[in-house]
Write a protein that holds these residues in place. Sequence first.
Motif, PDB file in Angstrom:
ATOM      1  N   ARG A 178       0.818  -1.119   0.048  1.00 45.02           N
ATOM      2  CA  ARG A 178       0.071   0.102  -0.080  1.00 45.02           C
ATOM      3  C   ARG A 178       0.848   1.410   0.114  1.00 45.02           C
ATOM      4  O   ARG A 178       0.598   2.224  -0.718  1.00 45.02           O
ATOM      5  CB  ARG A 178      -0.919  -0.061   1.099  1.00 45.02           C
ATOM      6  CG  ARG A 178      -2.178  -1.180   1.240  1.00 45.02           C
ATOM      7  CD  ARG A 178      -3.100  -0.954   2.230  1.00 45.02           C
ATOM      8  NE  ARG A 178      -2.630  -1.357   3.624  1.00 45.02           N
ATOM      9  CZ  ARG A 178      -3.020  -2.443   4.223  1.00 45.02           C
ATOM     10  NH1 ARG A 178      -3.200  -3.500   3.326  1.00 45.02           N
ATOM     11  NH2 ARG A 178      -2.214  -2.577   5.344  1.00 45.02           N
ATOM     12  N   VAL A 179       1.974   1.155   0.568  1.00 44.83           N
ATOM     13  CA  VAL A 179       2.736   2.245   0.741  1.00 44.83           C
ATOM     14  C   VAL A 179       3.547   2.468  -0.609  1.00 44.83           C
ATOM     15  O   VAL A 179       3.478   3.575  -1.216  1.00 44.83           O
ATOM     16  CB  VAL A 179       3.993   2.189   1.814  1.00 44.83           C
ATOM     17  CG1 VAL A 179       5.134   3.034   1.807  1.00 44.83           C
ATOM     18  CG2 VAL A 179       3.415   2.269   3.189  1.00 44.83           C
ATOM     19  N   LEU A 180       3.886   1.802  -1.092  1.00 47.74           N
ATOM     20  CA  LEU A 180       4.441   1.539  -2.625  1.00 47.74           C
ATOM     21  C   LEU A 180       3.528   2.102  -3.682  1.00 47.74           C
ATOM     22  O   LEU A 180       3.970   2.724  -4.728  1.00 47.74           O
ATOM     23  CB  LEU A 180       5.078   0.339  -2.849  1.00 47.74           C
ATOM     24  CG  LEU A 180       6.543  -0.007  -2.367  1.00 47.74           C
ATOM     25  CD1 LEU A 180       6.990  -1.469  -2.639  1.00 47.74           C
ATOM     26  CD2 LEU A 180       7.601   0.863  -2.956  1.00 47.74           C
ATOM     27  N   LEU A 192      10.017   4.876  -3.979  1.00 47.95           N
ATOM     28  CA  LEU A 192      10.639   4.392  -2.704  1.00 47.95           C
ATOM     29  C   LEU A 192      11.813   3.559  -2.892  1.00 47.95           C
ATOM     30  O   LEU A 192      11.729   2.504  -3.762  1.00 47.95           O
ATOM     31  CB  LEU A 192       9.880   3.957  -1.570  1.00 47.95           C
ATOM     32  CG  LEU A 192       8.899   4.991  -0.743  1.00 47.95           C
ATOM     33  CD1 LEU A 192       8.085   4.347   0.051  1.00 47.95           C
ATOM     34  CD2 LEU A 192       9.985   5.926   0.086  1.00 47.95           C
ATOM     35  N   ARG A 193      13.041   3.771  -2.454  1.00 49.99           N
ATOM     36  CA  ARG A 193      14.089   2.692  -2.382  1.00 49.99           C
ATOM     37  C   ARG A 193      13.971   2.195  -1.159  1.00 49.99           C
ATOM     38  O   ARG A 193      14.618   2.207  -0.315  1.00 49.99           O
ATOM     39  CB  ARG A 193      15.313   3.391  -2.535  1.00 49.99           C
ATOM     40  CG  ARG A 193      15.517   4.402  -3.823  1.00 49.99           C
ATOM     41  CD  ARG A 193      16.683   5.083  -3.760  1.00 49.99           C
ATOM     42  NE  ARG A 193      17.793   4.173  -4.210  1.00 49.99           N
ATOM     43  CZ  ARG A 193      19.133   4.617  -4.531  1.00 49.99           C
ATOM     44  NH1 ARG A 193      19.588   5.884  -3.890  1.00 49.99           N
ATOM     45  NH2 ARG A 193      19.965   3.860  -5.192  1.00 49.99           N
ATOM     46  N   LEU A 194      13.290   0.801  -1.300  1.00 47.60           N
ATOM     47  CA  LEU A 194      13.065  -0.024  -0.114  1.00 47.60           C
ATOM     48  C   LEU A 194      13.986  -1.429  -0.321  1.00 47.60           C
ATOM     49  O   LEU A 194      13.963  -1.949  -1.353  1.00 47.60           O
ATOM     50  CB  LEU A 194      11.843  -0.485   0.121  1.00 47.60           C
ATOM     51  CG  LEU A 194      10.609   0.586   0.390  1.00 47.60           C
ATOM     52  CD1 LEU A 194       9.146  -0.160   0.490  1.00 47.60           C
ATOM     53  CD2 LEU A 194      11.021   1.401   1.593  1.00 47.60           C
ATOM     54  N   VAL A 195      14.799  -1.741   0.793  1.00 46.57           N
ATOM     55  CA  VAL A 195      15.500  -2.740   0.892  1.00 46.57           C
ATOM     56  C   VAL A 195      14.879  -3.807   1.966  1.00 46.57           C
ATOM     57  O   VAL A 195      14.568  -3.413   3.119  1.00 46.57           O
ATOM     58  CB  VAL A 195      16.835  -2.668   1.505  1.00 46.57           C
ATOM     59  CG1 VAL A 195      17.711  -3.831   1.575  1.00 46.57           C
ATOM     60  CG2 VAL A 195      17.634  -1.544   0.331  1.00 46.57           C
ATOM     61  N   ILE A 196      14.227  -4.887   1.307  1.00 50.02           N
ATOM     62  CA  ILE A 196      13.504  -5.872   2.033  1.00 50.02           C
ATOM     63  C   ILE A 196      14.352  -6.697   3.017  1.00 50.02           C
ATOM     64  O   ILE A 196      14.933  -7.522   2.222  1.00 50.02           O
ATOM     65  CB  ILE A 196      12.426  -6.453   1.374  1.00 50.02           C
ATOM     66  CG1 ILE A 196      11.446  -5.696   0.406  1.00 50.02           C
ATOM     67  CG2 ILE A 196      11.605  -7.325   2.037  1.00 50.02           C
ATOM     68  CD1 ILE A 196      10.558  -4.657   1.101  1.00 50.02           C
ATOM     69  N   ALA A 197      14.245  -6.586   4.207  1.00 44.51           N
ATOM     70  CA  ALA A 197      15.462  -7.200   5.004  1.00 44.51           C
ATOM     71  C   ALA A 197      14.957  -8.667   4.779  1.00 44.51           C
ATOM     72  O   ALA A 197      13.825  -9.185   4.851  1.00 44.51           O
ATOM     73  CB  ALA A 197      15.415  -6.885   6.410  1.00 44.51           C
ATOM     74  N   HIS A 198      15.907  -9.762   5.101  1.00 39.97           N
ATOM     75  CA  HIS A 198      15.858 -11.069   5.018  1.00 39.97           C
ATOM     76  C   HIS A 198      15.145 -11.647   3.916  1.00 39.97           C
ATOM     77  O   HIS A 198      14.831 -12.651   4.171  1.00 39.97           O
ATOM     78  CB  HIS A 198      15.161 -11.607   6.329  1.00 39.97           C
ATOM     79  CG  HIS A 198      15.635 -10.877   7.682  1.00 39.97           C
ATOM     80  ND1 HIS A 198      16.813 -11.457   8.372  1.00 39.97           N
ATOM     81  CD2 HIS A 198      15.330  -9.796   8.474  1.00 39.97           C
ATOM     82  CE1 HIS A 198      17.011 -10.789   9.486  1.00 39.97           C
ATOM     83  NE2 HIS A 198      16.172  -9.733   9.367  1.00 39.97           N
ATOM     84  N   LEU A 199      15.336 -11.044   2.914  1.00 35.69           N
ATOM     85  CA  LEU A 199      14.506 -11.370   1.702  1.00 35.69           C
ATOM     86  C   LEU A 199      12.882 -11.493   1.734  1.00 35.69           C
ATOM     87  O   LEU A 199      12.181 -11.758   1.147  1.00 35.69           O
ATOM     88  CB  LEU A 199      14.884 -12.835   1.054  1.00 35.69           C
ATOM     89  CG  LEU A 199      16.331 -13.122   0.276  1.00 35.69           C
ATOM     90  CD1 LEU A 199      16.400 -14.525  -0.083  1.00 35.69           C
ATOM     91  CD2 LEU A 199      16.828 -11.730  -0.608  1.00 35.69           C
ATOM     92  N   GLY A 200      12.505 -10.618   2.803  1.00 35.46           N
ATOM     93  CA  GLY A 200      11.231 -10.763   3.409  1.00 35.46           C
ATOM     94  C   GLY A 200      10.568 -12.206   3.882  1.00 35.46           C
ATOM     95  O   GLY A 200       9.510 -12.446   3.988  1.00 35.46           O
ATOM     96  N   MET A 201      11.426 -12.845   4.277  1.00 30.22           N
ATOM     97  CA  MET A 201      11.114 -14.378   4.926  1.00 30.22           C
ATOM     98  C   MET A 201      10.112 -14.100   5.972  1.00 30.22           C
ATOM     99  O   MET A 201      10.143 -13.250   6.935  1.00 30.22           O
ATOM    100  CB  MET A 201      12.385 -15.136   5.656  1.00 30.22           C
ATOM    101  CG  MET A 201      13.335 -15.350   4.780  1.00 30.22           C
ATOM    102  SD  MET A 201      14.644 -16.508   5.586  1.00 30.22           S
ATOM    103  CE  MET A 201      15.501 -15.394   6.901  1.00 30.22           C
TER     104      MET A 201
END
Length: 298
Positions: free
Chosen positions: A184-186, A192-201
């Motif tokens: 929803r944010v995107l 936005l330059r988001l880096v999803i931590a942990h591949l999003g696990m």
Amino acid sequence: MRTPPSEDGDLPAYAAELGIPGFFDVHVHFMHPRVMAKVWAYFDGAGALPAGLWPVKYRGTDDERIDHLRAMGVRRFTSLSYAHKPGMAGFLNDWTRDFAERTPDTLWSGTFFPEPEAATYVPEIVEAGVQVFKVHLQVGDFAADDPLLEPVWGTLAESGSPVVIHAGSGPAPGTHTGPDGVARVLARHPGLRLVIAHLGMPEIAEFMDLADGYAHVMLDTTMAFVDFWDRPNDPAIVDRLPGLQDRILFGTDFPNIPYAYAHQVEVLQRLDLGDSWMRDVLWNNGARVFMTGDEIVE
């Protein structure tokens, strides 16, 4: 296939053989000592985790941990801290700024929390030169699309500041974890330059879908594919990694990991995705995203 490094002492030679200057780790934690002590207490069993389940391997002083990173060939690293309650972000941001000023190979890492003041202090530290932000939806117990964060996301979309966001529901789900709030944010801030931590696990596929749909969404490797989870890799996930070669960043969660640092590199090498993929993930992508002026190795 190259021989995977199995010990931390193997890493400099591995980087040299691969032809990269070293490692660019986008998911390293340095925090105010009182805050780090509370994090370690959580892993020691003071929180929801059973005692002994997650033995933090790399303790010691900040200087000792910096020395160890450098000895392994980690040339660039973040100093991620994250606010878990109102009124905390300013204190954390001041500490990480001071840490970055005395540690030239780290990136000044900021944080924020859904509070009215965030609309003021985030633009201020962006203007002052902060290089990366970290937010943790599970620990902070807030939604990515909390209305109080709307001006913050607008600022960060305009500035292009990368944000490492722990949004996946691992290792334990939270009220607001998962891809929906991030999506929803995107939808409102596609730049936005988001880096999803942990591949999003464990919602890796869903977060990869977001990376496919938004040009500036990336994922970091932190704790992905490691033996600690005692489960096989999902072939469908591995098959998608080459297509995201320019969007996967190396991360480890140092020092708060229960195994050797080298193991994160070892498991990525085991995937056997080729030298070009490894060079980009371990070094080039971080250097490109954070524009540190370091050499890119083709």
